[in-house]
Scaffold this motif. Structure first.
Motif, PDB file in Angstrom:
ATOM      1  N   ASN A  19      17.629 -61.735  42.861  1.00  0.00           N
ATOM      2  CA  ASN A  19      16.153 -61.670  41.977  1.00  0.00           C
ATOM      3  C   ASN A  19      15.639 -60.219  42.536  1.00  0.00           C
ATOM      4  O   ASN A  19      15.092 -59.672  41.491  1.00  0.00           O
ATOM      5  CB  ASN A  19      15.034 -62.597  42.706  1.00  0.00           C
ATOM      6  N   ASP A  20      15.679 -59.616  43.809  1.00  0.00           N
ATOM      7  CA  ASP A  20      15.382 -58.363  43.905  1.00  0.00           C
ATOM      8  C   ASP A  20      15.987 -57.148  43.337  1.00  0.00           C
ATOM      9  O   ASP A  20      15.439 -56.565  42.620  1.00  0.00           O
ATOM     10  CB  ASP A  20      15.453 -58.103  45.426  1.00  0.00           C
ATOM     11  N   ARG A  21      17.517 -57.621  43.103  1.00  0.00           N
ATOM     12  CA  ARG A  21      18.266 -56.707  42.330  1.00  0.00           C
ATOM     13  C   ARG A  21      17.936 -56.791  40.984  1.00  0.00           C
ATOM     14  O   ARG A  21      18.070 -55.859  40.124  1.00  0.00           O
ATOM     15  CB  ARG A  21      19.706 -56.815  42.443  1.00  0.00           C
ATOM     16  N   ASP A  23      15.169 -57.520  39.556  1.00  0.00           N
ATOM     17  CA  ASP A  23      13.908 -56.754  39.501  1.00  0.00           C
ATOM     18  C   ASP A  23      14.068 -55.142  38.939  1.00  0.00           C
ATOM     19  O   ASP A  23      13.405 -54.794  37.874  1.00  0.00           O
ATOM     20  CB  ASP A  23      12.758 -56.623  40.478  1.00  0.00           C
ATOM     21  N   TYR A  24      14.795 -54.628  39.635  1.00  0.00           N
ATOM     22  CA  TYR A  24      15.402 -53.142  39.133  1.00  0.00           C
ATOM     23  C   TYR A  24      15.910 -53.130  37.886  1.00  0.00           C
ATOM     24  O   TYR A  24      15.338 -51.978  37.142  1.00  0.00           O
ATOM     25  CB  TYR A  24      16.416 -52.824  40.080  1.00  0.00           C
ATOM     26  N   VAL A  25      16.764 -54.207  37.103  1.00  0.00           N
ATOM     27  CA  VAL A  25      17.239 -54.196  35.923  1.00  0.00           C
ATOM     28  C   VAL A  25      15.942 -54.294  34.858  1.00  0.00           C
ATOM     29  O   VAL A  25      16.028 -53.454  33.819  1.00  0.00           O
ATOM     30  CB  VAL A  25      18.210 -55.185  35.789  1.00  0.00           C
ATOM     31  N   ARG A  26      14.985 -55.235  35.310  1.00  0.00           N
ATOM     32  CA  ARG A  26      14.061 -55.496  34.350  1.00  0.00           C
ATOM     33  C   ARG A  26      13.136 -54.158  34.246  1.00  0.00           C
ATOM     34  O   ARG A  26      12.810 -53.859  33.173  1.00  0.00           O
ATOM     35  CB  ARG A  26      13.187 -56.462  34.885  1.00  0.00           C
ATOM     36  N   ARG A  27      12.976 -53.450  35.552  1.00  0.00           N
ATOM     37  CA  ARG A  27      12.112 -52.073  35.266  1.00  0.00           C
ATOM     38  C   ARG A  27      12.784 -51.142  34.397  1.00  0.00           C
ATOM     39  O   ARG A  27      12.250 -50.479  33.722  1.00  0.00           O
ATOM     40  CB  ARG A  27      11.678 -51.744  36.689  1.00  0.00           C
ATOM     41  N   ALA A  28      14.146 -51.151  34.546  1.00  0.00           N
ATOM     42  CA  ALA A  28      15.004 -50.114  34.000  1.00  0.00           C
ATOM     43  C   ALA A  28      14.813 -50.525  32.339  1.00  0.00           C
ATOM     44  O   ALA A  28      14.820 -49.485  31.585  1.00  0.00           O
ATOM     45  CB  ALA A  28      16.461 -49.956  34.441  1.00  0.00           C
ATOM     46  N   THR A  30      12.463 -52.028  30.711  1.00  0.00           N
ATOM     47  CA  THR A  30      11.086 -51.834  30.485  1.00  0.00           C
ATOM     48  C   THR A  30      11.087 -50.497  30.145  1.00  0.00           C
ATOM     49  O   THR A  30      10.377 -50.033  29.131  1.00  0.00           O
ATOM     50  CB  THR A  30      10.196 -52.658  31.223  1.00  0.00           C
TER      51      THR A  30
END
Length: 111
Positions: A19-21, A23-28, A30
């Motif tokens: 889930n932490d990892r 989050d980085y993909v989701r931010r990238a 977005t």
């Protein structure tokens, strides 16, 4: 490091790490979407700027020099097109001037 003997605990720990990892993909993703939207908006704004400037010159009776004097310079796109057009015209003209004259064919000289 504590040993995990319960598979459920191991799965939950692994899921937290994923889930932490993620989050980085989701931010990238977005951020990339926002960048693409901004590029589309910029392209649209540049097109409107070019159209408005050209309308001022073509329909409004203004010259580019007059607009420049009041602080409205030609949009970058117009400048690039003008430079390209000048380069194309001047290089085509010099190519014709630089070309050696073709000697007459012996058949044409006899006619």
């Amino acid at each position: 490091m504590a040993k995990l003997t319960d598979p459920q605990q191991a799965e939950e720990a692994a899921q937290r790490l994923l889930n932490d990892r993620m989050d980085y993909v989701r931010r990238a993703i977005t951020a990339r979407g926002a960048l693409e939207d901004a590029r589309d908006s910029l392209k649209e704004a540049e097109e409107k700027d070019v159209q408005a400037f050209q309308a001022a010159v073509s329909n409004g009776g203004w010259t580019e020099n007059e607009l420049r004097k009041i602080g409205l310079t030609a949009p970058e796109k117009v400048k690039r097109v003008q430079r390209r057009r000048k380069t194309t015209n001047s290089s085509a003209g010099t190519a014709a001037q630089d070309a050696p004259e073709q000697p007459l064919d012996s058949g044409e000289a006899d006619s």
